[in-house]
Design a protein around this motif. Structure first.
Motif, PDB file in Angstrom:
ATOM      1  N   ARG A   1       0.830  -1.212   0.000  1.00 55.15           N
ATOM      2  CA  ARG A   1       0.000   0.000   0.000  1.00 55.15           C
ATOM      3  C   ARG A   1       0.864   1.263   0.000  1.00 55.15           C
ATOM      4  NH1 ARG A   1      -4.796   0.688   3.725  1.00 55.15           N
ATOM      5  NH2 ARG A   1      -5.477   1.896   1.918  1.00 55.15           N
TER       6      ARG A   1
ATOM      7  N   HIS B   1      -8.398   1.122  -0.827  1.00 52.73           N
ATOM      8  CA  HIS B   1      -9.009  -0.197  -0.678  1.00 52.73           C
ATOM      9  C   HIS B   1     -10.281  -0.098   0.157  1.00 52.73           C
ATOM     10  CE1 HIS B   1      -6.944  -1.873   3.277  1.00 52.73           C
ATOM     11  NE2 HIS B   1      -7.717  -0.842   3.516  1.00 52.73           N
TER      12      HIS B   1
ATOM     13  N   HIS C   1     -13.107  -2.948   2.553  1.00 51.69           N
ATOM     14  CA  HIS C   1     -13.266  -4.312   3.064  1.00 51.69           C
ATOM     15  C   HIS C   1     -14.643  -4.491   3.688  1.00 51.69           C
ATOM     16  CE1 HIS C   1     -11.336  -1.842   6.155  1.00 51.69           C
ATOM     17  NE2 HIS C   1     -10.231  -1.848   5.449  1.00 51.69           N
TER      18      HIS C   1
ATOM     19  N   HIS D   1     -11.161   3.760   1.084  1.00 50.28           N
ATOM     20  CA  HIS D   1     -10.367   4.713   1.864  1.00 50.28           C
ATOM     21  C   HIS D   1      -8.889   4.621   1.504  1.00 50.28           C
ATOM     22  CE1 HIS D   1     -10.895   1.008   4.255  1.00 50.28           C
ATOM     23  NE2 HIS D   1      -9.666   1.213   4.699  1.00 50.28           N
TER      24      HIS D   1
HETATM   25 FE   LIG Z   1      -8.530  -0.445   5.472  1.00 54.56          FE
END
Ligand SMILES: [Fe+2]
Ligand SMILES: [Fe+2]
Length: 352
Positions: free
Chosen positions: A46, A81, A83, A121
């Motif tokens: 990331r 990403h 989730h 985010h």
């Molecule tokens: Fe996250």
């Protein structure tokens, strides 16, 4: 062609063995204090550094919540990403920003964010010192249910990303199905309109009956719509402790500043004391009597308390009734003495 599984062992024996093994295995996973220096930071895809305080990917499996640390260097923007679980952050040091579904929130030390399930985010640091954030998520709980998923889209602009999963607000009818669709539609609307950012200075710090002064950072009481994960800043006056109590795990305290110790024991006496200092994580991961103390006679200790009691523990309380999962005897609160006479040093957060 039909298939048949034959076994000479009854379901009772299979499940009895499985249940006994589970508890034995989880007793091996218990922890007390995770030291800051033992949490190794790794470069991540990331673009930032990550370390795992508590969680399966750090070799310390959990069932409900996990705890990670993130460091973002100046000039870095992480990948975007989302989730299926939600998470919350606490800014330890530095300053920067986080975009949640494209909306940007600037943060400074001791601010907090809620990252809702399925919200895109990414975070960035435009300053000149590294930023350090603690994050706590409900991923272990979603994994327990087989519903944990992550979707990383690199540096794709947010306007090219798909929206959050669609839902139906209502269907015709007065039947249970129509009722469910309507109920879940309203629930989703509410879940998607919760508070996302808490400026540390916007919430008052109040003395509470357990002997500390405290403020909410992430909680439904100040407008968050989380899965039950909450964060509270607790401050211990110089040389003072908090009333002893008992509840099940998982509840953690991140030490923002100061030094002290925690009593942890199967009974209110005869347990063990565990020392901690800034950057450590105190872990209550099973039903245990505990009490935290500030060992510094001159300065306050500041800890951020994290748990998912609002959902998981409330469910357990209902399912286990009449077992009392929370015990805080009135005499323990009384033993804290006259709280009005405590001399509290001024509260101040560090510069970003
Ligand atoms: Fe996250
Ligand atoms: Fe506790």
């Amino acid at each position: 062609m039909a298939t048949h599984t034959r076994t000479n062992v009854t379901h009772w024996e299979v499940q009895w063995t499985r249940r006994r093994k589970l508890v034995e295995e989880w007793r091996e996973h218990r922890h007390t204090v995770i030291r800051k220096e033992d949490v190794k930071l790794h470069d991540s895809a990331r673009g930032h550094r990550v370390g795992c305080y508590m969680g399966e990917d750090g070799g310390k499996p959990t069932r409900v919540i996990d705890a990670w640390v993130h460091e973002i260097d100046p000039g870095v923007t992480t990948t975007v990403h989302r989730h299926s679980w939600d998470a919350m952050t606490f800014v330890v040091s530095g300053s920067g920003w986080t975009e949640i579904d494209g909306e940007r929130f600037e943060w400074r030390p001791w601010d907090a964010l809620h990252l809702p399930a399925w919200a895109w985010h990414r975070s960035g640091n435009d300053g000149d010192t590294p930023a350090r954030l603690m994050t706590y998520s409900s991923e272990p709980l979603l994994s327990t249910l087989g519903m944990a998923m992550v979707d990383d889209r690199g540096h794709t602009p947010v306007e090219r990303l798909p929206p959050r999963p669609a839902y139906t607000e209502q269907v015709d009818g007065d039947d249970p199905y129509a009722g469910r669709v309507r109920r879940l539609g309203q629930e989703q609307q509410q879940r998607r309109s919760g508070r996302l950012h808490t400026d540390y200075d916007s919430i008052p710090l109040l003395v509470n009956p357990k002997g500390t002064r405290s403020k909410f950072l992430v909680d439904r009481a100040i407008g968050h719509q989380a899965s039950g994960i909450t964060q509270v800043m607790l401050q211990f006056a110089p040389g003072r402790g908090q009333a002893m109590h008992l509840h099940p795990g998982e509840a953690w305290l991140y030490v923002v500043e100061g030094r002290g110790h925690s009593y942890l024991g199967e009974e209110p006496t005869g347990g063990e004391n565990h020392e901690w200092k800034g950057g450590d994580l105190v872990v209550v991961d099973h039903a245990v009597w505990h009490q935290h103390f500030n060992d510094d006679p001159e300065h306050p200790a500041r800890l951020v308390r994290v748990h998912a009691f609002d959902s998981v523990l409330e469910t357990m309380r209902v399912l286990c009734d009449p077992l009392d999962l929370f015990q805080e005897p009135p005499e323990n609160l009384k033993a804290m003495g006259d709280l009005s006479g405590i001399d509290w040093p001024p509260d101040r957060r560090p510069e970003g």
